[in-house]
Design a protein around this motif. Structure first.
Motif, PDB file in Angstrom:
ATOM      1  N   CYS A 113       0.776  -1.021  -0.055  1.00  0.00           N
ATOM      2  CA  CYS A 113      -0.147   0.112  -0.142  1.00  0.00           C
ATOM      3  C   CYS A 113       0.794   1.347  -0.077  1.00  0.00           C
ATOM      4  N   LEU A 114       0.386   2.247  -0.839  1.00  0.00           N
ATOM      5  CA  LEU A 114       1.124   3.665  -0.791  1.00  0.00           C
ATOM      6  C   LEU A 114       0.552   4.298   0.342  1.00  0.00           C
ATOM      7  N   TYR A 115       1.290   4.742   1.102  1.00  0.00           N
ATOM      8  CA  TYR A 115       0.808   5.493   2.224  1.00  0.00           C
ATOM      9  C   TYR A 115       1.148   7.151   2.163  1.00  0.00           C
ATOM     10  N   VAL A 116      -0.079   8.095   2.098  1.00  0.00           N
ATOM     11  CA  VAL A 116       0.173   9.444   1.901  1.00  0.00           C
ATOM     12  C   VAL A 116      -0.501  10.225   3.021  1.00  0.00           C
ATOM     13  N   ASN A 117       0.064  10.338   4.296  1.00  0.00           N
ATOM     14  CA  ASN A 117       1.355   9.741   4.592  1.00  0.00           C
ATOM     15  C   ASN A 117       1.141   8.532   5.496  1.00  0.00           C
ATOM     16  N   HIS A 118       2.500   7.721   5.713  1.00  0.00           N
ATOM     17  CA  HIS A 118       2.059   6.880   6.862  1.00  0.00           C
ATOM     18  C   HIS A 118       1.863   7.458   8.285  1.00  0.00           C
ATOM     19  N   PRO A 119       0.949   6.937   8.834  1.00  0.00           N
ATOM     20  CA  PRO A 119       0.588   7.551  10.215  1.00  0.00           C
ATOM     21  C   PRO A 119       1.819   7.695  11.174  1.00  0.00           C
ATOM     22  N   HIS A 120       2.720   6.759  11.184  1.00  0.00           N
ATOM     23  CA  HIS A 120       3.887   6.606  12.084  1.00  0.00           C
ATOM     24  C   HIS A 120       4.919   8.041  11.640  1.00  0.00           C
TER      25      HIS A 120
END
Length: 315
Positions: A113-120
């Protein structure tokens, strides 16, 4: 053929920016599942099994179901917090923790999965000291800054610098007479600082005598720079007094932006700079979940298309 994998949009119920992104994706034939993690468990449920095949299962809202192994991209905006008002304080604290590390952990572990943005990565980038240190490392000009709980240290810093402003390290909403308010950026003098500074951490920063501000929105490999002219110390206090002009950045800014983004593992960032009277750009902050869409109607910059392209692309 239309790719059936959905984009997962995680945000609160009222988010006009997410609304326009979802509408653009729908117009492109990209399926979308929108949810607010704060709806868990009342109207959002999760089933996630972790095995040698990775994370499998589903997220279910009243109107949509998302296959955890088949999410194209996750657009993480500003979801509301977990709340369990029907439980007593101790049980609610336990339930919130389980939700955060359970549902939150699943959302942070989606395969392919591409994160926009990753929560971490968002969490890492929101710590002001880390943000400023990374900006220095990236090669930006950063105003001298003091973070302290010592009133004497604060007074000494103010006296050493010609002009100093106070900024909150984070800005939670306060209710003042029932109206949502935040602590504003303000110029301070040594005599303004009392022993109340010892009550918590505070950020003081040398004020740059600015000619203008700049908002730089980085979306994947693209960046959009907008000069903001006003007579305000903090332009966010009165949008009616702002004038917008698309600009090109100085040569050193673009590689520094990419360095900063890579440092925190971000693919989206809303950067704020001020331009001094000599034309130098000074880094002020980067919001990994910052607002951006209001600039498109003002400037014509194709920011919505850039974000939709990023979320749509095959990862």
């Amino acid at each position: 053929m239309t790719d059936p994998r959905p984009v997962l949009v995680v945000t609160s119920l009222y988010d006009p920016t997410a609304d326009v992104v979802i509408r653009e994706l729908h117009d492109r034939g990209v399926p979308v599942v929108r949810l607010d993690s704060g709806d868990f468990p009342a109207s959002l449920s999760v089933e996630a099994e972790i095995s040698e095949y990775g994370v499998q299962g589903r997220l279910m809202t009243p109107s949509r179901t998302a296959d955890l192994a088949n999410i194209r991209a996750l657009y993480y905006r500003r979801p509301s917090g977990f709340a369990f008002p029907h439980l007593d304080e101790q049980d609610a604290r336990f339930a919130v923790t389980q939700a955060r590390y359970g549902l939150g952990g699943v959302l942070a572990s989606l395969p392919g999965c591409l994160y926009v943005n990753h929560p971490h990565r968002i969490g890492d980038a929101e710590f002001k000291p880390a943000e400023l240190a990374a900006a220095v490392q990236a090669g930006f000009l950063v105003p001298p800054t003091l973070i302290t709980s010592d009133p004497d240290a604060a007074r000494a810093f103010v006296k050493k610098n010609d002009a100093v402003i106070y900024k909150p390290l984070s800005n939670p909403v306060y209710l003042v007479d029932g109206v949502s308010s935040v602590v504003k950026v303000a110029e301070v003098r040594a005599e303004d600082i009392d022993d109340g500074v010892a009550s918590t951490a505070h950020l003081f920063q040398r004020r740059i005598r600015k000619a203008a501000d700049v908002r730089v929105t980085v979306i994947g490999s693209k960046m959009f720079c907008v000069r903001i002219d006003s007579d305000l110390l903090d332009w966010r206090t009165d949008y009616s007094r702002l004038r917008y002009t698309p600009v090109e950045p100085p040569p050193r800014i673009e590689p520094a932006l990419h360095h900063y983004m890579a440092h925190f593992g971000l693919v989206f960032g809303a950067f704020d700079f001020c331009i001094d009277e000599d034309g130098q750009w000074w880094f002020l902050e980067c919001n990994p979940s910052g607002q951006w869409y209001w600039l498109e109607p003002e400037t014509g910059l194709p920011m919505l298309a850039a974000l939709a392209d990023l979320l749509e692309k095959d990862t």
